[in-house]
Design a protein around this motif. Sequence first.
Motif, short mmCIF file in Angstrom:
data_model
loop_
_atom_site.label_atom_id
_atom_site.label_comp_id
_atom_site.label_asym_id
_atom_site.label_seq_id
_atom_site.Cartn_x
_atom_site.Cartn_y
_atom_site.Cartn_z
N SER A 18 0.73 -1.52 0.34
CA SER A 18 0.16 -0.08 -0.04
C SER A 18 0.96 1.41 -0.36
O SER A 18 0.56 2.77 -0.89
N TYR A 19 1.78 0.91 1.24
CA TYR A 19 3.03 2.68 0.87
C TYR A 19 3.29 2.94 -0.34
O TYR A 19 2.52 3.73 -0.88
N CYS A 22 0.83 3.86 -2.89
CA CYS A 22 -0.01 4.99 -2.49
C CYS A 22 0.60 6.79 -2.90
O CYS A 22 0.51 7.20 -3.87
N ASP A 23 1.91 6.41 -2.91
CA ASP A 23 2.85 7.08 -3.46
C ASP A 23 2.74 7.96 -4.67
O ASP A 23 2.92 8.62 -5.04
N PHE A 24 2.75 7.02 -5.59
CA PHE A 24 2.50 6.65 -6.69
C PHE A 24 1.55 6.42 -7.15
O PHE A 24 0.83 6.52 -8.79
N SER A 26 -1.18 8.40 -7.90
CA SER A 26 -1.54 10.10 -8.33
C SER A 26 -1.19 10.16 -9.72
O SER A 26 -1.62 10.17 -10.84
N LYS A 27 0.32 9.82 -9.85
CA LYS A 27 0.84 9.46 -10.78
C LYS A 27 0.40 8.67 -12.43
O LYS A 27 0.50 9.06 -12.60
N SER A 43 1.15 16.21 -5.02
CA SER A 43 0.43 15.89 -4.97
C SER A 43 -0.15 15.61 -2.90
O SER A 43 0.38 15.28 -2.76
N PHE A 44 -1.09 14.85 -3.46
CA PHE A 44 -2.09 14.54 -1.85
C PHE A 44 -2.00 13.08 -1.83
O PHE A 44 -3.86 12.68 -2.75
N ASN A 45 -1.82 12.07 -1.85
CA ASN A 45 -2.43 10.72 -1.56
C ASN A 45 -2.33 10.22 0.22
O ASN A 45 -1.60 10.29 0.52
N THR B 22 -1.15 2.75 6.57
CA THR B 22 -0.99 3.15 5.61
C THR B 22 -1.74 4.14 5.53
O THR B 22 -0.72 5.06 4.92
N SER B 25 1.65 6.13 6.40
CA SER B 25 3.11 6.17 5.76
C SER B 25 2.35 6.94 4.67
O SER B 25 3.63 7.00 3.82
N CYS B 26 0.96 7.20 4.30
CA CYS B 26 1.53 7.85 3.10
C CYS B 26 0.72 9.66 2.99
O CYS B 26 0.61 10.16 1.81
N LEU B 165 6.96 17.58 -8.71
CA LEU B 165 5.75 16.70 -8.66
C LEU B 165 7.30 14.91 -7.85
O LEU B 165 7.16 14.71 -7.50
N GLU B 169 7.19 13.18 -4.61
CA GLU B 169 6.68 12.46 -4.70
C GLU B 169 7.72 11.19 -4.32
O GLU B 169 7.50 10.15 -3.11
#
Lengths: 140, 302
Positions: A18-19, A22-24, A26-27, A43-45, B22, B25-26, B165, B169
């Motif tokens: 999940s980590y 979710c960080d990517f 949006s991309k 970005s807001f994830n 999660t 961490s996000c 961006l 990220e």
Amino acid sequence: MKNIFKILILVLAVNTYSYGQCDFFSKRSSLGRLKPYMNIQQSFNTVLLNDDKTQIKGTFYFGEDYRLLVTAEEQLGKIQLNIKDKDDKILFTTKGYGTIMWDFNLENMQDLTLEIITPPAPATQKMDKSGCVSVIIGFK
Amino acid sequence: MINNNIKNLSGKLLVYSLAAFTLFSCNSGSSDKAKETTDSIPSAEKKAEKKPNLFYALPSPIQLGLLLQKAGATFNKNTLNPLSNITTYTSPNSKALNLGIYGADLSYAAVFNQSQDTKLYLNSSKKLADELGINNSFSADMMKRMDKNEGVKDSTLQIISEVFLNANESLKANKQGDISLEVIAGGFIEGMYIGVSSVKTAKDKEVIYKRIAELKGPLSNLVLLLSKEENAGVNSIIDDLKSILAIYGESAAASAAVTASADTTKKTLTIGGGKSNNTLSKEQIEKITAQVTSVRTKVIKP
């Protein structure tokens, strides 16, 4: 005890997935759809459960056009977007599955809050589900 | 019966552990250090009481540059952080803050179609990004795309937006959210500095004053974001940013009701009303200029 140990292993394994996911998120899910708007370099994830919410506060300017892209994993159900003014009054609300995309402009600069709400789990679903939610803001 | 209880307990443990791991961490808006002190297994009651995830969106340096350009500002090379300063950035904090500074200078040059400076500040940004371990954002492909689009303003600005961006990220994915925030903070400080520096040469100073007045909200959001962090880079600037905010605090801004009208077919929205008299006096502008210059100098000359 053995079962709890297995669950903890599973939690760690799924969390690792999940980590990164979710960080990517949006991309993968949104960035291409933003053009010709430019992203604001943030970005807001996050991960939401059922019956949960996230908020983004920001200042939006007269003279710019904005595109708002909200993407959520579908297991979360029909998500809701609220746009609120600085006094927390809802100016606009809409709902959708998976993706919500709206373009907007302003007659004057405004401090706004973008609020994403997930629906409660249906009665047939015993446990809350979790999923990635991503918000990307574009401007031109 | 006992087995059922264990199953229920296990199910709840799984769901809330997943949520906790999660969630923390996000969330780009929260501190890695704050995460360490947070209970990682919230109960159902904690979920009910949990405050919403809260993020703060700041205008990018490109946005600030374009707003200044529309307000009649002109390009001034002397405003840029000298490239020679790069050798003095040795700590991760100074590298991150100055990646933001150089990134803002790069954006400013690109907005005003200054190809040579765009190239030079891109290279300096890449060097700092490489040293911070986020070289994948400034990849060889991206550098080629920049070369290919030299002088094509819209494409250049799109590429710069993507690069920063990606950098943001990547840092968050590597659990370096604090470094990511420093890059954003550096970019915003340089954007403000370019704004206040534009006053001297602008034909219509009142328009630039208004743009500077409109930075109160983002500055306030930046202070809130930085307040969650505890590292040397942030600690060195947060009090200075608060003092700038205090100068803004002296200005009164009355506003009218805000309204929205939607076109559901086109999925477009116009947000109207809410006109506020966001203005600053000449004295306030001078105070803000002095304070912004001071904090920017502290960042570029560590």
